[in-house]
Design a protein around this motif. Structure first.
Motif, PDB file in Angstrom:
ATOM      1  N   SER A   9      34.143  -6.181  27.120  1.00  0.00           N
ATOM      2  CA  SER A   9      33.069  -6.212  26.142  1.00  0.00           C
ATOM      3  C   SER A   9      33.532  -7.232  25.026  1.00  0.00           C
ATOM      4  O   SER A   9      32.675  -7.887  24.604  1.00  0.00           O
ATOM      5  CB  SER A   9      32.711  -4.956  25.619  1.00  0.00           C
ATOM      6  N   PHE A  23      24.373 -10.828  25.009  1.00  0.00           N
ATOM      7  CA  PHE A  23      25.279  -9.731  25.515  1.00  0.00           C
ATOM      8  C   PHE A  23      24.409  -8.908  26.256  1.00  0.00           C
ATOM      9  O   PHE A  23      24.778  -8.515  27.261  1.00  0.00           O
ATOM     10  CB  PHE A  23      26.273  -9.451  24.342  1.00  0.00           C
ATOM     11  N   ALA A  33      29.793  -5.138  31.209  1.00  0.00           N
ATOM     12  CA  ALA A  33      30.600  -6.249  30.746  1.00  0.00           C
ATOM     13  C   ALA A  33      31.761  -6.750  31.572  1.00  0.00           C
ATOM     14  O   ALA A  33      31.772  -7.809  31.829  1.00  0.00           O
ATOM     15  CB  ALA A  33      31.290  -5.856  29.564  1.00  0.00           C
TER      16      ALA A  33
END
Length: 369
Positions: A9, A23, A33
């Motif tokens: 992440s 994101f 992620a």
């Protein structure tokens, strides 16, 4: 517990064109992620609105090395890394479309407690200071958490009053944990942690307190709480950005009115005039609006009750009577009923709010008090 997902992440968020919203889109597409890190460059077309250039930096090993360094620093300094997509950040903040993908946090707090954000100018006057003292004295028995930005002036006073009254407080920083700005607040930050509060930031450890960071920080201050109070601010002050975020998030905003000649009341008066904030008339009414339970006995009034009947002007009487007869009437409906244009009504409503006779709500609705 810091996991591989935290590692990926941080690396993903460090990519040059990946902001918090993109994101979140990648997580929705790839599920994690780690998966986004491994697949997004080849399978970017699966994510709407993302092109080849956007994902070109994903997979860069330098970002993984950066993430490893961040994690080592956090582990060494007892800093928690909280991920939005793992439901590790406060739920109310997570509702915001531009909520930070990652939060770095020192300390712990009771997330079930209600929160209120209190912001204002660095150039606080005795008027603003007295209001903050009265507010915290009146709410010292209520179970809530204050939120501010650990700057000078209003922010500092909010945190200091919280510590003094044993009320947990959240200080949202505009930089990483490698430093503290302003440095004069270092002892205060330590006291915040000692009294059950937290320090929070979305910025990686070595990020400096650049000018643009403060605006970015303000959205977190607004997003953490269902209500924001603006104590004092000049025209165009930094607190105005916090209000704009709070309005966008459909949160309550209150502003402390003052004399039109006082520079650091002018921004608050303008917010009230533009219907971006409700006027604070008394501490008691404010506490009632916030829904805090068991407030202290002292309810200092900013505009004390007087037996003398207020003498309305003709326009004030017309507007007040119509609002009284039609509770929660909208501005457009009010203008139609009394045949006065809305831009002429708004200054009259501000006058009535300052007199404590009218209260405004979101959606430009008004009630008589």
């Amino acid at each position: 517990m810091i996991s591989e997902e935290h590692l990926y992440s941080i690396a993903l968020r460090e990519c040059s064109l990946i902001g918090d919203i993109l994101f979140h889109k990648l997580i929705q597409t790839f599920g994690s992620a780690e998966e986004a890190w491994k697949r997004a460059r080849k399978e970017y077309a699966k994510t709407e609105g993302i092109g080849r250039k956007t994902v070109s930096d994903i997979g860069n090993t330098e970002h993984l090395e950066f993430a490893e360094k961040e994690i080592r620093f956090c582990e060494k300094n007892n800093i928690q890394i909280r991920l939005r997509h793992l439901n590790e950040i406060p739920p109310l903040l997570s509702e915001c479309i531009d909520a930070p993908a990652i939060l770095y946090q020192k300390g712990n707090f009771d997330e079930s407690r209600p929160r209120v954000s209190i912001v204002g100018t660095r150039n606080m006057t005795s008027y603003g200071k007295q209001f903050i003292e009265d507010f915290f004295e009146a709410t010292q028995t209520a179970r809530y958490i204050s939120v501010s930005g650990l700057a000078l002036g209003v922010d500092k006073e909010v945190h200091e009053q919280s510590v003094h009254r044993k009320i947990p407080t959240i200080a949202v920083l505009a930089h990483g944990f490698h430093t503290l700005y302003p440095s004069g607040n270092k002892k205060l930050s330590e006291k915040i942690l000692q009294e059950g509060g937290i320090l929070m930031t979305e910025f990686y450890t070595s990020r400096k307190p650049d000018r643009e960071n403060f605006i970015q920080r303000n959205r977190i201050i607004a997003g953490l709480s269902p209500a924001t109070i603006v104590v004092e601010t000049a025209f165009g002050g930094g607190s105005v950005s916090t209000v704009n975020f709070a309005n966008d998030y459909n949160r309550e905003v209150f502003a402390l009115p003052g004399r039109i000649t006082d520079v650091y009341s002018q921004g608050c008066n303008q917010l009230i005039f533009q219907n971006k904030a409700s006027a604070v008339s008394t501490v008691k009414d404010l506490i009632d609006s916030l829904g805090f339970n068991h407030p202290g006995e002292k309810m200092e009034e900013l505009f004390p009750f007087s037996e003398i009947v207020v003498q309305f002007t003709e326009n004030q009487q017309t507007v007040y009577q119509s609002i009284k007869e039609h509770p929660q009437i909208t501005l457009d409906d009010l203008a139609q009923k009394i045949s006065i244009s809305s831009h002429k009504i708004l200054p009259v409503i501000l006058e009535l709010e300052l007199l404590g006779k009218v209260k405004s709500f979101s959606g430009r609705q008004f009630v008589a008090i």
